[in-house]
Design an enzyme around this catalytic site. Structure first.
Site, PDB file in Angstrom:
ATOM      1  N   CYS B 167      34.386  38.823  42.455  1.00  0.00           N
ATOM      2  CA  CYS B 167      35.545  38.985  41.574  1.00  0.00           C
ATOM      3  C   CYS B 167      36.750  38.180  42.038  1.00  0.00           C
ATOM      4  O   CYS B 167      37.809  38.241  41.422  1.00  0.00           O
ATOM      5  CB  CYS B 167      35.866  40.458  41.421  1.00  0.00           C
ATOM      6  SG  CYS B 167      34.438  41.360  40.779  1.00  0.00           S
ATOM      7  N   HIS B 302      45.414  42.416  41.628  1.00  0.00           N
ATOM      8  CA  HIS B 302      43.986  42.515  41.309  1.00  0.00           C
ATOM      9  C   HIS B 302      43.797  43.810  40.504  1.00  0.00           C
ATOM     10  O   HIS B 302      43.111  43.805  39.497  1.00  0.00           O
ATOM     11  CB  HIS B 302      43.175  42.518  42.604  1.00  0.00           C
ATOM     12  CG  HIS B 302      41.704  42.450  42.395  1.00  0.00           C
ATOM     13  ND1 HIS B 302      41.099  41.458  41.659  1.00  0.00           N
ATOM     14  CD2 HIS B 302      40.696  43.258  42.830  1.00  0.00           C
ATOM     15  CE1 HIS B 302      39.786  41.654  41.645  1.00  0.00           C
ATOM     16  NE2 HIS B 302      39.514  42.732  42.335  1.00  0.00           N
ATOM     17  N   LYS B 334      44.215  43.835  34.045  1.00  0.00           N
ATOM     18  CA  LYS B 334      43.003  44.626  33.767  1.00  0.00           C
ATOM     19  C   LYS B 334      43.316  45.888  32.969  1.00  0.00           C
ATOM     20  O   LYS B 334      42.413  46.486  32.389  1.00  0.00           O
ATOM     21  CB  LYS B 334      42.296  44.966  35.077  1.00  0.00           C
ATOM     22  CG  LYS B 334      41.743  43.736  35.792  1.00  0.00           C
ATOM     23  CD  LYS B 334      41.063  44.095  37.092  1.00  0.00           C
ATOM     24  CE  LYS B 334      40.548  42.844  37.810  1.00  0.00           C
ATOM     25  NZ  LYS B 334      41.637  42.021  38.408  1.00  0.00           N
ATOM     26  N   HIS B 339      38.042  44.471  33.583  1.00  0.00           N
ATOM     27  CA  HIS B 339      37.766  43.609  34.731  1.00  0.00           C
ATOM     28  C   HIS B 339      36.769  42.529  34.318  1.00  0.00           C
ATOM     29  O   HIS B 339      35.609  42.814  34.055  1.00  0.00           O
ATOM     30  CB  HIS B 339      37.203  44.472  35.867  1.00  0.00           C
ATOM     31  CG  HIS B 339      37.149  43.782  37.188  1.00  0.00           C
ATOM     32  ND1 HIS B 339      37.310  42.427  37.345  1.00  0.00           N
ATOM     33  CD2 HIS B 339      36.957  44.280  38.449  1.00  0.00           C
ATOM     34  CE1 HIS B 339      37.212  42.122  38.628  1.00  0.00           C
ATOM     35  NE2 HIS B 339      37.001  43.221  39.323  1.00  0.00           N
ATOM     36  N   PHE B 402      33.792  41.632  45.854  1.00  0.00           N
ATOM     37  CA  PHE B 402      32.710  42.166  46.670  1.00  0.00           C
ATOM     38  C   PHE B 402      32.286  41.091  47.663  1.00  0.00           C
ATOM     39  O   PHE B 402      32.259  39.897  47.327  1.00  0.00           O
ATOM     40  CB  PHE B 402      31.500  42.547  45.805  1.00  0.00           C
ATOM     41  CG  PHE B 402      31.680  43.811  44.999  1.00  0.00           C
ATOM     42  CD1 PHE B 402      32.724  44.682  45.234  1.00  0.00           C
ATOM     43  CD2 PHE B 402      30.769  44.131  43.996  1.00  0.00           C
ATOM     44  CE1 PHE B 402      32.866  45.855  44.490  1.00  0.00           C
ATOM     45  CE2 PHE B 402      30.903  45.294  43.250  1.00  0.00           C
ATOM     46  CZ  PHE B 402      31.951  46.155  43.493  1.00  0.00           C
TER      47      PHE B 402
END
Lengths: 100, 416
Positions: B167, B302, B334, B339, B402
């Site tokens: 991401c 984020h 978001k 997302h 991740f």
């Protein structure tokens, strides 16, 4: 015992390939004449693989990428596929295996 | 050799690095086909989330590609084509390319690549056997197919590849594109990221991780947040060296001032609760850009709406910005579009540039309930940016992925 292989005419092949190119490749049917070049039709090696897969699914004959080498127009594609199918049919009638 | 201090790594401009400007932007999201639609609707507090997912329902690949081109591209690559077309139009790159082909790069990130195609072909394999597998499978599944396809489509022959840091991929692409131009490997780079994994496997896999919102709402930083909402989409920016952009008379939208890229070394998916890697990325981004915390006018977080991310990100912002963290508005795109995974960083950077150009602080849509310890200004409703006499504003755009990847990009937006 398998049924004897059917005769496949160039027109059968032309109909199959035309349907693929019109329906899936968005090529107008009137552009698909024998002298239309690969460049005219924007066909590349990956397209030839797809054509080969459709032929194999319908007629059972395997077309390899190498088979299309040197072919420059639509008529040449039909002829090549017809030769390959005829070759397979003759081999089957002779009881021989295609050694490819 | 000792670690470089902040002073030693200050502004790349002082070290002679090329200034890199933004001349075009494009985005395809659940809020529409277009960067301005996205920005305007986000500012208005709208959401593109329907039934717990954020799909690009207005997007038709046939509007941008021939039927044959559509057949040859996975959905993630199709989305990238559309975003690129918009960005090139805004940059004035319609018609002939303004640069020699070998001076134009194309760097496009993604987390997964062509998952939809992969699923379809696995089903074909099971149902009809290996001979029925499409010859297009690999060129459609491979994660670099968007970058390669775009470079082929537009005949760009400079550096062309994909970057993948989950991401953080979108921010990573922007960062690598910046360095590619600064290093002189290209004069312009079309960069972006795309993701389209709203498939049976994609959804089930994220559900299995318990990462997705069970309520179907995307509520970043809010006490009620319960996970992220999966989305799809693409974002693209046209970056050019300032001197070559000026030479061709390009309209400049903003600048990419710098970035910080770090790894957590903590866990393959969970953020470090102490946010050491994220904090370092924010600090490095400011150092690379040559700006201080007091010079940051907005942070595009984020802000995934997972319990862990939003807490760790708040820790990082407090640690990196110090007292200035209390004064800077922070919001999450978001909240409006969910997302977008690998595409998130670049789509959010695009929307950030446009919002600031409109002298507007965009909101965290739906933010209402403060969570304990999450004590920053999360901007529940958009508001005017107090820009005074300034002609530009500076923002940080965070993207964490991740794998423990952290990318923070520092952007300057020129007020329109």
């Amino acid at each position: 015992m398998n049924a004897p292989p059917q005769t496949v005419t160039p027109d059968d092949i032309r109909a199959l390939i035309t349907q693929l190119l019109v329906d899936e490749f968005d090529i107008a049917a009137e552009r698909l004449h024998d002298a239309a070049t690969m460049t005219d039709l924007d066909l590349d090696s990956l397209d030839m693989v797809e054509i080969g897969q459709v032929v194999e699914a319908r007629f059972g004959t395997r077309i390899k990428m190498a088979d299309a080498q040197g072919i420059s127009d639509f008529g040449g594609i039909i002829q090549m596929i017809h030769r390959k199918i005829e070759g397979d049919r003759t081999d089957e009638q002779d009881g021989t295996e295609d050694s490819q | 050799m000792s670690e470089p201090s902040g002073a030693e790594t200050a502004s790349r401009a002082t070290r002679g690095a090329r200034t890199v400007v933004v001349t075009g932007t494009g985005a395809v999201t659940s809020l529409g086909v277009g960067a301005r639609q996205l920005t305007d609707r986000w500012i208005a507090g709208e959401s593109g989330i329907v039934d717990g997912f954020s799909r690009c329902l207005d997007f038709s690949p046939e509007d941008f590609m021939t039927r044959k081109e559509v057949r040859r591209a996975d959905r993630f690559a199709q989305l990238a084509v559309a975003a690129t077309q918009e960005a090139l139009g805004e940059a004035g790159w319609t018609g002939s390319c303004p640069y020699p082909a070998e001076r134009v790069g194309c760097i496009v990130g993604t987390t997964v690549g062509g998952l939809r195609t992969e699923e379809e072909q696995i089903a074909t394999l099971r149902d009809r056997g290996p001979s029925a597998i499409s010859a297009l499978t690999i060129p459609m599944v491979m994660s670099n197919s968007a970058a390669g396809g775009l470079a082929l489509r537009h005949q760009w022959r400079g550096p062309s590849f994909s970057v993948s840091s989950a991401c953080a991929s979108g921010g990573q692409a922007l960062a690598v594109a910046l360095r590619t131009i600064q290093a002189g490997d290209a004069d312009a780079v079309v960069t972006g990221a795309s993701e389209a994994v709203l498939t049976e496997t994609g959804i089930a896999a994220f559900q299995a991780m318990e990462a997705l919102s069970t309520s179907g709402q995307s509520l970043p930083f809010d006490a009620r947040r319960d996970g992220f909402v999966m989305g799809e989409g693409a974002g693209v920016m046209v970056l050019e060296a300032a001197e070559t952009a000026a030479a061709r008379g390009a309209t400049v939208l903003g600048e990419v001032l710098g970035f910080g890229s770090t790894g957590d070394g903590y866990h393959i998916t969970a953020p470090d609760p102490e946010a050491r890697g994220a904090t370092a990325a924010i600090i490095r981004a400011m150092e690379d850009a040559g700006v201080t915390p007091a010079e940051i006018h907005y942070v595009n977080a984020h802000g995934t709406a997972t319990v862990l991310n939003d807490r760790a990100e708040t820790v990082a912002l407090n640690a990196a910005l110090g007292p200035a963290a209390r004064d800077v508005p922070i919001s999450s795109t978001k909240s409006a579009i969910g997302h977008l995974l690998g595409a998130a960083g670049i789509v959010e950077a695009v929307a950030t540039v446009h919002a600031l150009r409109k002298r507007t602080i965009p909101p965290t849509v739906g933010y209402a309930e403060q969570d304990e310890g999450l004590d920053l200004d999360y901007v529940p409703v958009s508001r005017p940016l107090d820009a005074g006499d300034r002609v530009s504003s500076v923002a940080l755009s965070n993207a964490f992925g991740f794998g423990g990847h952290n990318v923070v990009v520092c952007l300057k937006a020129l007020h329109a």
